[in-house]
Design a protein around this motif. Structure first.
Motif, PDB file in Angstrom:
ATOM      1  N   ALA A  37     -14.707  24.689  22.707  1.00  0.00           N
ATOM      2  CA  ALA A  37     -15.498  25.013  21.518  1.00  0.00           C
ATOM      3  C   ALA A  37     -14.975  24.275  20.285  1.00  0.00           C
ATOM      4  CB  ALA A  37     -15.476  26.524  21.275  1.00  0.00           C
ATOM      5  N   ALA A  38     -13.665  24.184  20.155  1.00  0.00           N
ATOM      6  CA  ALA A  38     -13.059  23.495  19.010  1.00  0.00           C
ATOM      7  C   ALA A  38     -13.459  22.026  18.989  1.00  0.00           C
ATOM      8  CB  ALA A  38     -11.544  23.635  19.053  1.00  0.00           C
ATOM      9  N   GLU A  39     -13.530  21.427  20.164  1.00  0.00           N
ATOM     10  CA  GLU A  39     -13.948  20.023  20.249  1.00  0.00           C
ATOM     11  C   GLU A  39     -15.377  19.862  19.733  1.00  0.00           C
ATOM     12  OE1 GLU A  39     -15.109  16.999  23.819  1.00  0.00           O
ATOM     13  OE2 GLU A  39     -13.248  18.126  24.059  1.00  0.00           O
ATOM     14  N   THR A  44      -9.440  19.777  13.960  1.00  0.00           N
ATOM     15  CA  THR A  44      -8.241  18.951  14.108  1.00  0.00           C
ATOM     16  C   THR A  44      -7.386  19.519  15.249  1.00  0.00           C
ATOM     17  OG1 THR A  44      -6.895  20.291  12.621  1.00  0.00           O
ATOM     18  CG2 THR A  44      -8.220  18.527  11.612  1.00  0.00           C
ATOM     19  N   PRO A  45      -6.393  18.757  15.723  1.00  0.00           N
ATOM     20  CA  PRO A  45      -5.526  19.290  16.782  1.00  0.00           C
ATOM     21  C   PRO A  45      -4.838  20.611  16.398  1.00  0.00           C
ATOM     22  CG  PRO A  45      -5.268  16.924  16.654  1.00  0.00           C
ATOM     23  CD  PRO A  45      -6.141  17.322  15.494  1.00  0.00           C
ATOM     24  N   ALA A  79     -20.612  27.125  12.712  1.00  0.00           N
ATOM     25  CA  ALA A  79     -20.182  25.750  12.434  1.00  0.00           C
ATOM     26  C   ALA A  79     -21.354  24.767  12.512  1.00  0.00           C
ATOM     27  CB  ALA A  79     -19.089  25.332  13.411  1.00  0.00           C
ATOM     28  N   GLY A  80     -22.547  25.272  12.800  1.00  0.00           N
ATOM     29  CA  GLY A  80     -23.719  24.407  12.852  1.00  0.00           C
ATOM     30  C   GLY A  80     -23.888  23.673  14.176  1.00  0.00           C
ATOM     31  N   VAL A  81     -23.191  24.133  15.210  1.00  0.00           N
ATOM     32  CA  VAL A  81     -23.305  23.513  16.538  1.00  0.00           C
ATOM     33  C   VAL A  81     -24.479  24.171  17.256  1.00  0.00           C
ATOM     34  CG1 VAL A  81     -22.160  23.129  18.749  1.00  0.00           C
ATOM     35  CG2 VAL A  81     -20.834  23.062  16.631  1.00  0.00           C
ATOM     36  N   ASP A  82     -25.379  23.356  17.764  1.00  0.00           N
ATOM     37  CA  ASP A  82     -26.539  23.867  18.486  1.00  0.00           C
ATOM     38  C   ASP A  82     -26.088  24.356  19.865  1.00  0.00           C
ATOM     39  OD1 ASP A  82     -29.191  24.476  19.089  1.00  0.00           O
ATOM     40  OD2 ASP A  82     -29.549  22.490  19.959  1.00  0.00           O
ATOM     41  N   THR A  83     -26.074  25.666  20.045  1.00  0.00           N
ATOM     42  CA  THR A  83     -25.617  26.252  21.316  1.00  0.00           C
ATOM     43  C   THR A  83     -26.313  27.576  21.548  1.00  0.00           C
ATOM     44  OG1 THR A  83     -23.671  26.696  22.658  1.00  0.00           O
ATOM     45  CG2 THR A  83     -23.649  27.545  20.412  1.00  0.00           C
ATOM     46  N   ASP A  84     -26.141  28.110  22.730  1.00  0.00           N
ATOM     47  CA  ASP A  84     -26.668  29.427  23.050  1.00  0.00           C
ATOM     48  C   ASP A  84     -25.729  30.126  24.022  1.00  0.00           C
ATOM     49  OD1 ASP A  84     -27.143  28.033  25.392  1.00  0.00           O
ATOM     50  OD2 ASP A  84     -29.315  28.218  25.312  1.00  0.00           O
TER      51      ASP A  84
END
Length: 107
Positions: A37-39, A44-45, A79-84
């Protein structure tokens, strides 16, 4: 009588080992999911490491995987990531297989 007691002790020890291994696999799986998910969020690392730990901690809120899925879906969406949810569940299942493989290789 000793033979039965030995069997009972062996069965109890196996149960404890299996339970511990299941816990370790779940914790590793959740950490891998946090990294996944972080990727996607472009962290950042250092942020990735902190986020992965937060996902592991989220699993202690309630039994089952719903608390982890809810956290990751919410964070990705925020975070604005398109997911479900089905995408995160699939990623969770894939990370479970990977976590199990990693821990069994170590043995």
């Amino acid at each position: 009588m000793t033979m039965f007691e030995d069997r009972e002790r062996a069965a109890e020890a196996k149960f404890v080992r299996d339970d511990e291994m299941a816990f370790r696999i779940t914790a590793r799986r959740n950490r891998l999911l946090g990294q996944w998910a972080a990727e996607r969020m472009g962290l950042t690392p250092a942020e990735t490491d902190a986020y992965a730990k937060a996902v592991v901690q989220a699993d202690f809120e309630e039994s089952g995987d719903e608390d982890v899925i809810r956290k990751v879906v919410g964070d990705l969406t925020a975070a604005g990531v398109d997911t479900d949810e089905p995408t995160v569940r699939r990623a969770l299942e894939e990370r479970h297989v990977e976590a199990r493989r990693q821990l069994l290789e170590v043995r």
